[in-house]
Design a protein around this motif. Structure first.
Motif, mmCIF file in Angstrom:
data_model
loop_
_atom_site.group_PDB
_atom_site.id
_atom_site.type_symbol
_atom_site.label_atom_id
_atom_site.label_comp_id
_atom_site.label_asym_id
_atom_site.label_seq_id
_atom_site.Cartn_x
_atom_site.Cartn_y
_atom_site.Cartn_z
ATOM 1 N N GLU A 36 -0.683 -27.009 -15.475
ATOM 2 C CA GLU A 36 -1.553 -26.510 -14.407
ATOM 3 C C GLU A 36 -1.048 -26.947 -13.034
ATOM 4 O O GLU A 36 -1.081 -26.164 -12.082
ATOM 5 C CB GLU A 36 -2.996 -26.977 -14.631
ATOM 6 C CG GLU A 36 -3.689 -26.240 -15.758
ATOM 7 C CD GLU A 36 -5.080 -26.782 -16.059
ATOM 8 O OE1 GLU A 36 -5.521 -27.753 -15.396
ATOM 9 O OE2 GLU A 36 -5.726 -26.234 -16.967
ATOM 10 N N ARG A 37 -0.585 -28.192 -12.933
ATOM 11 C CA ARG A 37 -0.031 -28.672 -11.654
ATOM 12 C C ARG A 37 1.207 -27.873 -11.269
ATOM 13 O O ARG A 37 1.377 -27.475 -10.111
ATOM 14 C CB ARG A 37 0.294 -30.171 -11.733
ATOM 15 C CG ARG A 37 -0.904 -31.071 -11.578
ATOM 16 C CD ARG A 37 -0.517 -32.514 -11.292
ATOM 17 N NE ARG A 37 0.555 -33.027 -12.118
ATOM 18 C CZ ARG A 37 0.392 -33.734 -13.229
ATOM 19 N NH1 ARG A 37 -0.817 -34.012 -13.664
ATOM 20 N NH2 ARG A 37 1.427 -34.172 -13.904
ATOM 21 N N THR B 132 1.941 -24.840 -12.234
ATOM 22 C CA THR B 132 1.490 -23.484 -11.905
ATOM 23 C C THR B 132 0.961 -23.427 -10.479
ATOM 24 O O THR B 132 1.317 -22.524 -9.713
ATOM 25 C CB THR B 132 0.406 -23.013 -12.898
ATOM 26 O OG1 THR B 132 0.949 -23.033 -14.219
ATOM 27 C CG2 THR B 132 -0.091 -21.624 -12.574
ATOM 28 N N ARG B 133 0.121 -24.391 -10.100
ATOM 29 C CA ARG B 133 -0.427 -24.430 -8.737
ATOM 30 C C ARG B 133 0.675 -24.600 -7.701
ATOM 31 O O ARG B 133 0.677 -23.943 -6.658
ATOM 32 C CB ARG B 133 -1.463 -25.553 -8.596
ATOM 33 C CG ARG B 133 -2.844 -25.190 -9.090
ATOM 34 C CD ARG B 133 -3.895 -26.184 -8.629
ATOM 35 N NE ARG B 133 -3.580 -27.565 -8.971
ATOM 36 C CZ ARG B 133 -3.909 -28.152 -10.112
ATOM 37 N NH1 ARG B 133 -4.572 -27.493 -11.037
ATOM 38 N NH2 ARG B 133 -3.585 -29.412 -10.338
ATOM 39 N N PHE B 134 1.621 -25.502 -7.977
ATOM 40 C CA PHE B 134 2.701 -25.753 -7.029
ATOM 41 C C PHE B 134 3.577 -24.510 -6.850
ATOM 42 O O PHE B 134 3.908 -24.140 -5.727
ATOM 43 C CB PHE B 134 3.556 -26.948 -7.479
ATOM 44 C CG PHE B 134 4.636 -27.294 -6.492
ATOM 45 C CD1 PHE B 134 4.328 -27.913 -5.296
ATOM 46 C CD2 PHE B 134 5.971 -26.996 -6.762
ATOM 47 C CE1 PHE B 134 5.319 -28.227 -4.371
ATOM 48 C CE2 PHE B 134 6.965 -27.296 -5.849
ATOM 49 C CZ PHE B 134 6.642 -27.924 -4.645
ATOM 50 N N ASP C 268 2.717 -21.409 -7.372
ATOM 51 C CA ASP C 268 1.906 -20.411 -6.668
ATOM 52 C C ASP C 268 1.912 -20.698 -5.163
ATOM 53 O O ASP C 268 2.088 -19.781 -4.357
ATOM 54 C CB ASP C 268 0.480 -20.406 -7.221
ATOM 55 C CG ASP C 268 -0.355 -19.302 -6.615
ATOM 56 O OD1 ASP C 268 0.030 -18.122 -6.739
ATOM 57 O OD2 ASP C 268 -1.398 -19.623 -6.000
ATOM 58 N N ASP C 269 1.728 -21.967 -4.787
ATOM 59 C CA ASP C 269 1.768 -22.344 -3.363
ATOM 60 C C ASP C 269 3.146 -22.082 -2.762
ATOM 61 O O ASP C 269 3.248 -21.577 -1.641
ATOM 62 C CB ASP C 269 1.403 -23.821 -3.183
ATOM 63 C CG ASP C 269 -0.092 -24.068 -3.313
ATOM 64 O OD1 ASP C 269 -0.874 -23.091 -3.277
ATOM 65 O OD2 ASP C 269 -0.482 -25.243 -3.468
#
Length: 197
Positions: free
Chosen positions: A36-37, A39-41, A43-44
């Motif tokens: 999840e981390r 994926t978020r990174f 995406d950012d």
């Protein structure tokens, strides 16, 4: 019974089934959290840095191609062809040639506007830059600054020609920069798509 199975049986009987289950659940949760981390990174990175860079570098690539086509057409029509030496013909040709060059230069002015936005994106989102991209992004910055400092208001080169030859050419945007941004955008988009599935 294998040696590994015996050890596992001893550990399970020693710790109890609940403890082993808790450890397995913790390992699974840790993997999900890392995913999840990441994926978020990613995406950012795509939304704030590599996506916008891809957008503006792709525009610049098209503007460079358009500018090149104008120069090729200029060469075919005004350099390679022979026209009458009559004054009225020469005056028309001179006007058309100047207009062609002016239009071609306007496309480069659009590149410079995109470079302003590109620099702002890099300044605002430098924490998302991959370490292996730092040198090529700094090369963009060097050329950006040189275009600002080494040209006068009419955009003629201020740097003495002999010095310029030692320092090297200035580029509006190097093809390597464009290609790197495209590559990284594609790689990161692909990785994100796999993580989301």
């Amino acid at each position: 019974m294998s040696n590994g199975m015996t050890i596992l049986t001893i550990v399970v009987s020693f710790l109890g089934g609940g403890t082993v289950s808790a450890i397995i659940n913790w390992i699974r949760a840790n993997r999900v959290d890392k995913r999840e981390r990441r994926t978020r990174f990613l995406d950012d990175q795509l939304r704030k840095l590599y996506g916008p860079l891809y957008y503006f570098t792709s525009q610049n690539q098209k503007l460079f191609e358009l500018n090149k086509r104008f120069h090729e057409a200029y060469n075919k029509e005004y350099i390679q062809k022979r026209y009458s030496r009559e004054e009225s013909t020469q005056k028309i040709l001179e006007t058309e040639a100047k207009e062609t060059i002016d239009i071609a230069n306007e496309y480069i002015e659009e590149v410079e506007k995109n470079n302003e936005k590109t620099k702002q994106i890099l300044d605002d989102n430098y924490s998302y830059i991959d370490p292996d991209d730092i040198d090529i992004f700094l090369s963009f910055f060097e050329n950006y600054i040189r275009l600002k400092k080494e040209r006068d208001e009419a955009k003629y080169l201020r740097t003495p020609f002999m010095i310029y030859q030692h320092i090297g050419d200035i580029s509006f945007m190097k093809p390597e920069f464009i290609e790197r941004v495209k590559l990284k955008f594609s790689q990161k988009k692909g990785e994100l798509d796999k993580l989301i599935k």
